[in-house]
Design a protein around this motif. Structure first.
Motif, PDB file in Angstrom:
ATOM      1  N   ALA A  43      44.479 -26.825  21.700  1.00  0.00           N
ATOM      2  CA  ALA A  43      44.877 -27.196  23.058  1.00  0.00           C
ATOM      3  C   ALA A  43      46.368 -27.483  23.174  1.00  0.00           C
ATOM      4  O   ALA A  43      46.985 -27.181  24.193  1.00  0.00           O
ATOM      5  CB  ALA A  43      44.073 -28.416  23.511  1.00  0.00           C
ATOM      6  N   ILE A  44      46.959 -28.074  22.142  1.00  0.00           N
ATOM      7  CA  ILE A  44      48.353 -28.534  22.302  1.00  0.00           C
ATOM      8  C   ILE A  44      49.394 -27.537  21.792  1.00  0.00           C
ATOM      9  O   ILE A  44      50.575 -27.684  22.092  1.00  0.00           O
ATOM     10  CB  ILE A  44      48.593 -29.911  21.623  1.00  0.00           C
ATOM     11  CG1 ILE A  44      48.345 -29.852  20.102  1.00  0.00           C
ATOM     12  CG2 ILE A  44      47.740 -30.997  22.276  1.00  0.00           C
ATOM     13  CD1 ILE A  44      48.746 -31.120  19.363  1.00  0.00           C
ATOM     14  N   ALA A  45      48.967 -26.536  21.003  1.00  0.00           N
ATOM     15  CA  ALA A  45      49.934 -25.608  20.415  1.00  0.00           C
ATOM     16  C   ALA A  45      50.433 -24.612  21.458  1.00  0.00           C
ATOM     17  O   ALA A  45      49.805 -24.414  22.492  1.00  0.00           O
ATOM     18  CB  ALA A  45      49.286 -24.870  19.242  1.00  0.00           C
ATOM     19  N   GLY A  46      51.556 -23.995  21.149  1.00  0.00           N
ATOM     20  CA  GLY A  46      52.010 -22.888  21.990  1.00  0.00           C
ATOM     21  C   GLY A  46      53.464 -22.969  22.399  1.00  0.00           C
ATOM     22  O   GLY A  46      54.078 -24.045  22.375  1.00  0.00           O
ATOM     23  N   TYR A  47      53.984 -21.818  22.744  1.00  0.00           N
ATOM     24  CA  TYR A  47      55.387 -21.684  23.141  1.00  0.00           C
ATOM     25  C   TYR A  47      55.653 -22.410  24.454  1.00  0.00           C
ATOM     26  O   TYR A  47      54.817 -22.422  25.355  1.00  0.00           O
ATOM     27  CB  TYR A  47      55.738 -20.202  23.284  1.00  0.00           C
ATOM     28  CG  TYR A  47      57.117 -19.978  23.845  1.00  0.00           C
ATOM     29  CD1 TYR A  47      58.245 -20.357  23.117  1.00  0.00           C
ATOM     30  CD2 TYR A  47      57.297 -19.399  25.104  1.00  0.00           C
ATOM     31  CE1 TYR A  47      59.510 -20.174  23.628  1.00  0.00           C
ATOM     32  CE2 TYR A  47      58.569 -19.204  25.618  1.00  0.00           C
ATOM     33  CZ  TYR A  47      59.673 -19.594  24.884  1.00  0.00           C
ATOM     34  OH  TYR A  47      60.927 -19.423  25.393  1.00  0.00           O
ATOM     35  N   ASP A  48      56.836 -23.008  24.511  1.00  0.00           N
ATOM     36  CA  ASP A  48      57.236 -23.726  25.716  1.00  0.00           C
ATOM     37  C   ASP A  48      58.707 -23.413  25.981  1.00  0.00           C
ATOM     38  O   ASP A  48      59.562 -23.721  25.148  1.00  0.00           O
ATOM     39  CB  ASP A  48      57.046 -25.230  25.474  1.00  0.00           C
ATOM     40  CG  ASP A  48      57.525 -26.077  26.635  1.00  0.00           C
ATOM     41  OD1 ASP A  48      57.803 -25.518  27.716  1.00  0.00           O
ATOM     42  OD2 ASP A  48      57.607 -27.310  26.450  1.00  0.00           O
ATOM     43  N   PRO A  49      59.004 -22.794  27.097  1.00  0.00           N
ATOM     44  CA  PRO A  49      60.416 -22.479  27.382  1.00  0.00           C
ATOM     45  C   PRO A  49      61.301 -23.724  27.397  1.00  0.00           C
ATOM     46  O   PRO A  49      62.522 -23.618  27.226  1.00  0.00           O
ATOM     47  CB  PRO A  49      60.383 -21.823  28.774  1.00  0.00           C
ATOM     48  CG  PRO A  49      58.966 -21.789  29.212  1.00  0.00           C
ATOM     49  CD  PRO A  49      58.085 -22.341  28.138  1.00  0.00           C
TER      50      PRO A  49
ATOM     51  N   PRO B 296      46.451 -18.857  17.725  1.00  0.00           N
ATOM     52  CA  PRO B 296      45.144 -18.414  17.234  1.00  0.00           C
ATOM     53  C   PRO B 296      44.059 -19.428  17.590  1.00  0.00           C
ATOM     54  O   PRO B 296      44.349 -20.587  17.867  1.00  0.00           O
ATOM     55  CB  PRO B 296      45.325 -18.375  15.709  1.00  0.00           C
ATOM     56  CG  PRO B 296      46.679 -18.854  15.409  1.00  0.00           C
ATOM     57  CD  PRO B 296      47.346 -19.307  16.658  1.00  0.00           C
ATOM     58  N   GLN B 297      42.826 -18.963  17.561  1.00  0.00           N
ATOM     59  CA  GLN B 297      41.718 -19.901  17.740  1.00  0.00           C
ATOM     60  C   GLN B 297      41.465 -20.548  16.378  1.00  0.00           C
ATOM     61  O   GLN B 297      40.753 -20.007  15.535  1.00  0.00           O
ATOM     62  CB  GLN B 297      40.483 -19.160  18.245  1.00  0.00           C
ATOM     63  CG  GLN B 297      39.471 -20.120  18.811  1.00  0.00           C
ATOM     64  CD  GLN B 297      38.163 -19.444  19.159  1.00  0.00           C
ATOM     65  OE1 GLN B 297      37.959 -18.269  18.866  1.00  0.00           O
ATOM     66  NE2 GLN B 297      37.273 -20.197  19.760  1.00  0.00           N
ATOM     67  N   PHE B 298      42.105 -21.711  16.174  1.00  0.00           N
ATOM     68  CA  PHE B 298      42.109 -22.307  14.839  1.00  0.00           C
ATOM     69  C   PHE B 298      40.709 -22.596  14.315  1.00  0.00           C
ATOM     70  O   PHE B 298      40.429 -22.449  13.131  1.00  0.00           O
ATOM     71  CB  PHE B 298      42.952 -23.581  14.833  1.00  0.00           C
ATOM     72  CG  PHE B 298      44.414 -23.323  15.076  1.00  0.00           C
ATOM     73  CD1 PHE B 298      45.183 -22.695  14.110  1.00  0.00           C
ATOM     74  CD2 PHE B 298      45.010 -23.688  16.271  1.00  0.00           C
ATOM     75  CE1 PHE B 298      46.529 -22.443  14.332  1.00  0.00           C
ATOM     76  CE2 PHE B 298      46.347 -23.443  16.503  1.00  0.00           C
ATOM     77  CZ  PHE B 298      47.104 -22.816  15.541  1.00  0.00           C
ATOM     78  N   SER B 299      39.804 -23.007  15.226  1.00  0.00           N
ATOM     79  CA  SER B 299      38.464 -23.390  14.751  1.00  0.00           C
ATOM     80  C   SER B 299      37.716 -22.187  14.177  1.00  0.00           C
ATOM     81  O   SER B 299      36.844 -22.345  13.333  1.00  0.00           O
ATOM     82  CB  SER B 299      37.668 -24.047  15.877  1.00  0.00           C
ATOM     83  OG  SER B 299      37.687 -23.244  17.025  1.00  0.00           O
ATOM     84  N   SER B 300      38.106 -20.956  14.601  1.00  0.00           N
ATOM     85  CA  SER B 300      37.397 -19.774  14.099  1.00  0.00           C
ATOM     86  C   SER B 300      37.770 -19.454  12.639  1.00  0.00           C
ATOM     87  O   SER B 300      37.105 -18.660  11.990  1.00  0.00           O
ATOM     88  CB  SER B 300      37.673 -18.565  14.991  1.00  0.00           C
ATOM     89  OG  SER B 300      38.999 -18.131  14.789  1.00  0.00           O
ATOM     90  N   PHE B 301      38.843 -20.087  12.143  1.00  0.00           N
ATOM     91  CA  PHE B 301      39.208 -19.888  10.727  1.00  0.00           C
ATOM     92  C   PHE B 301      38.272 -20.653   9.799  1.00  0.00           C
ATOM     93  O   PHE B 301      38.232 -20.406   8.606  1.00  0.00           O
ATOM     94  CB  PHE B 301      40.638 -20.374  10.471  1.00  0.00           C
ATOM     95  CG  PHE B 301      41.702 -19.413  10.941  1.00  0.00           C
ATOM     96  CD1 PHE B 301      42.343 -18.591  10.014  1.00  0.00           C
ATOM     97  CD2 PHE B 301      42.060 -19.330  12.277  1.00  0.00           C
ATOM     98  CE1 PHE B 301      43.333 -17.707  10.431  1.00  0.00           C
ATOM     99  CE2 PHE B 301      43.037 -18.459  12.697  1.00  0.00           C
ATOM    100  CZ  PHE B 301      43.671 -17.634  11.782  1.00  0.00           C
ATOM    101  N   ILE B 302      37.579 -21.646  10.359  1.00  0.00           N
ATOM    102  CA  ILE B 302      36.748 -22.524   9.527  1.00  0.00           C
ATOM    103  C   ILE B 302      35.424 -21.824   9.239  1.00  0.00           C
ATOM    104  O   ILE B 302      34.469 -21.909  10.007  1.00  0.00           O
ATOM    105  CB  ILE B 302      36.536 -23.891  10.218  1.00  0.00           C
ATOM    106  CG1 ILE B 302      37.891 -24.527  10.541  1.00  0.00           C
ATOM    107  CG2 ILE B 302      35.707 -24.811   9.331  1.00  0.00           C
ATOM    108  CD1 ILE B 302      37.807 -25.833  11.306  1.00  0.00           C
ATOM    109  N   THR B 303      35.412 -21.084   8.135  1.00  0.00           N
ATOM    110  CA  THR B 303      34.229 -20.291   7.776  1.00  0.00           C
ATOM    111  C   THR B 303      33.562 -20.830   6.524  1.00  0.00           C
ATOM    112  O   THR B 303      32.428 -20.477   6.219  1.00  0.00           O
ATOM    113  CB  THR B 303      34.650 -18.841   7.467  1.00  0.00           C
ATOM    114  OG1 THR B 303      35.590 -18.888   6.370  1.00  0.00           O
ATOM    115  CG2 THR B 303      35.310 -18.187   8.660  1.00  0.00           C
TER     116      THR B 303
END
Lengths: 494, 95
Positions: A232-238, A249-256
């Protein structure tokens, strides 16, 4: 057990199914916060404001909003500007300051429908490792050593965030990490804390300490929950030219749970003389877990590690002295009462002398000194060169195929309040010995709870990743989390 | 390296922090301790090393040079300890 003790993932499922409402969940948290004044975790909160946000979240949920943070109550470190909400960085010099704007990361949380519960206590301007240097009262850890009622530190500088999550006052929290201020408190309180790669989250609207080192990041009770907040909090900000312009990325999808073939580096320089055996033991245990799950363990060397703390204590105060120059008693916050004959320089000096606490004054003066004419090359430029070498150490390790590095988070468990650094500030600085390298190199780092020590206090393991490698880091962390099955909670005394 | 009382007084002045005379010895001692600690950096061979300027290899972005915000006088002044007639109020600067 009340609703406030749910994990974010559990609560989100219940909210989406309609089994509970955001209002009920927020009320449960408010009851806990009301009963937690002995911890000094919250510096400010307002029932009406919380319930208003909860009501709005309930409306979104009723319309089918299924974003995982919708209706989730989160605490916010007092370093983040939240519009029309007192924001003081735990300093007298920002007394009465109510920002007219919103930090980018808290705006992102609001956009997802999370409920911002209130502001969390911290070390003044994030300078400290114990949350004792605060204009509010020191944060007291919900944890106590076995058979003792001595107040312990929840770590720092994000001590309020860690204590609030550990004591089930909220489901997750935001902190910031400049030299270990998320990971060390997370380790001391048995929760998960992540410092993202420098640039992953916008710094806009966060009261600045050391701009080349500061990063915002999440605290939560599980690795998965930390991933959800990070998404929710990550991402580019001008508005932050150092923020990273790439798709989040959808970080939670890395948790395999699949970590086969991952190469984990163990840096020999992190084995300190006189390190408690228990720290050594959790480190071994962490290695075994990762190995048994299919990772390869390799010994690596990060030869400049021992210079990280002195490097940090040149660079961070230098940047702080520059950032904190804005507190002049004119535009916002506290102004010393001076008569009309006082000249403006004396007004500045009185305002800053009265408005800053002792640790902040010390660091601003050190920073001023190392940037002053005649010393700039000897201290500041030299430190920036050593910083290059510290970063190169990590690059060399990653070039050898290492995917992540495993270390203890701290050299000890939580210490008693008032016992470290009173006579010698450097002793407090040594707490950050395992975490500060990560900020200097701009890397992501996470602390996961490992075990209780013989005193019954939590110890954490740290994983350090490649730039932008938070997903891998979360996956590895969850393997540790699942295997150690840390289900200890502080015994309620507050 | 020890910091003298004069140097401590000077650094406090440069930092625009008021310090009482009787606090100076303690401050000089603390700052000296920290500077000694930093002295470890002198052991490192930094020949030919470039000082770090950006921790992540990114090119700073340029943006259009256009007005994005402004005209918010009330908002800007809302947190001022003292303002008068739409200005920040400060002690007399010109003699």
């Amino acid at each position: 057990m009340g609703l406030s003790s749910l994990t974010i993932s559990e609560a989100s499922n219940l909210l989406i199914k309609g089994d509970i409402t955001a209002t009920e969940l927020s009320q449960s948290c408010l009851e806990e916060v009301d009963a937690s004044s002995a911890l000094n975790a919250f510096s400010w909160y307002d029932h009406d404001l919380v319930l208003e946000q909860a009501k709005a979240a309930d409306q979104r949920l009723a319309k089918g909003d299924d974003s995982p943070l919708c209706g989730i109550p989160l605490g916010i470190k007092d370093l983040f500007c939240v519009k029309e909400t007192p924001t003081q960085a735990a300093s007298k010099i920002l007394h009465g300051f109510k920002p007219e704007y919103e930090s980018t990361v808290t705006q992102k949380l609001k956009d997802t429908g999370s409920v911002l519960l209130g502001k969390l206590n911290m070390d003044e301007f994030a300078m400290g490792s114990s949350t004792e240097h605060t204009v509010y009262s020191p944060v007291i850890s919900p944890w106590r050593a076995k058979g003792s009622d001595k107040p312990l530190t929840a770590g720092g500088s994000s001590g309020g965030s860690a204590a609030a999550v550990a004591a089930n006052l909220c489901l997750g929290a935001l902190g910031t990490d400049t030299g270990g201020s998320i990971r060390q408190p997370a380790a001391f309180t048995g929760v998960v804390g992540l410092k993202p790669t420098y640039g992953r989250c916008s710094r806009w609207g966060i009261v600045a300490f050391a701009s080349s080192l500061d990063q915002a990041g999440p605290f939560a009770r599980t690795v998965k929950d930390v991933a959800l907040i990070l998404e929710a909090i990550a991402g580019y900000d001008p508005k932050d030219s150092t923020s990273y312009d790439a798709k989040v990325p959808q970080f939670s999808s890395f948790i395999t749970g699949d970590i086969r073939g991952k190469k984990i580096g163990i840096p020999k320089e992190y084995r300190l003389d006189g390190m408690p055996e228990e720290i050594e033991a959790i480190w071994e245990e962490g290695k075994e877990i990762l190995k048994d799950s299919g990772a390869t363990i390799v010994d690596i060397s990060l030869p400049h590690t021992r210079y990280a703390l002195p490097t940090y204590y040149v660079i961070a105060p230098a940047e702080a002295s520059s950032n904190l120059a804005r507190y002049d008693g004119i535009r916002y916050g506290y102004r010393a009462s001076v008569d009309s004959e006082t000249n403006i320089v004396d007004m500045y000096k009185r305002t800053r002398g009265e408005g800053f606490g002792p640790e902040v004054k010390r660091r601003v003066m050190i920073g001023t000194y190392v940037l002053s004419q005649g010393f700039y090359e000897a201290y500041y430029i030299r430190a920036q060169k050593v910083r290059t070498l510290i970063k190169r150490d990590f690059e060399n390790a990653f070039d050898l195929g290492v995917d992540a590095i495993l270390t203890p988070t701290t050299p000890s468990s939580a210490f008693a309040l008032g016992t470290i650094g009173e006579d010698d500030p450097i002793k407090m600085y040594l707490n950050d010995v395992f975490t500060v390298t990560v900020n200097l190199a701009g890397l992501p780092g996470i602390s996961v709870p490992a075990r209780l020590d013989s005193k019954g206090l939590p110890l954490g393991l740290q994983l350090i990743g490649k730039p932008w490698g938070e997903g891998d880091l979360l996956n590895l962390s969850q393997v540790i989390e699942t295997n150690v099955n840390f289900d200890f909670k502080p015994q309620r005394w507050w | 390296m020890g910091l003298s009382l004069d140097e401590a007084r000077k650094v406090a002045h440069l930092a625009r922090i008021h310090v009482e005379e009787d606090e100076l010895p303690a401050i000089a001692k603390e700052l000296s301790g920290i500077l000694d600690f930093m002295g470890q950096l002198n052991e490192v061979d930094i020949t030919g090393i470039v000082p770090m300027t950006s921790v992540t290899p990114m090119k700073l972005k340029l943006r259009q040079d256009v007005v994005s915000t402004g005209g918010d006088k009330e908002v800007v002044l809302s947190n001022a300890p003292l303002s008068e007639q739409g200005f920040f109020a400060v002690p007399k600067v010109v003699e």
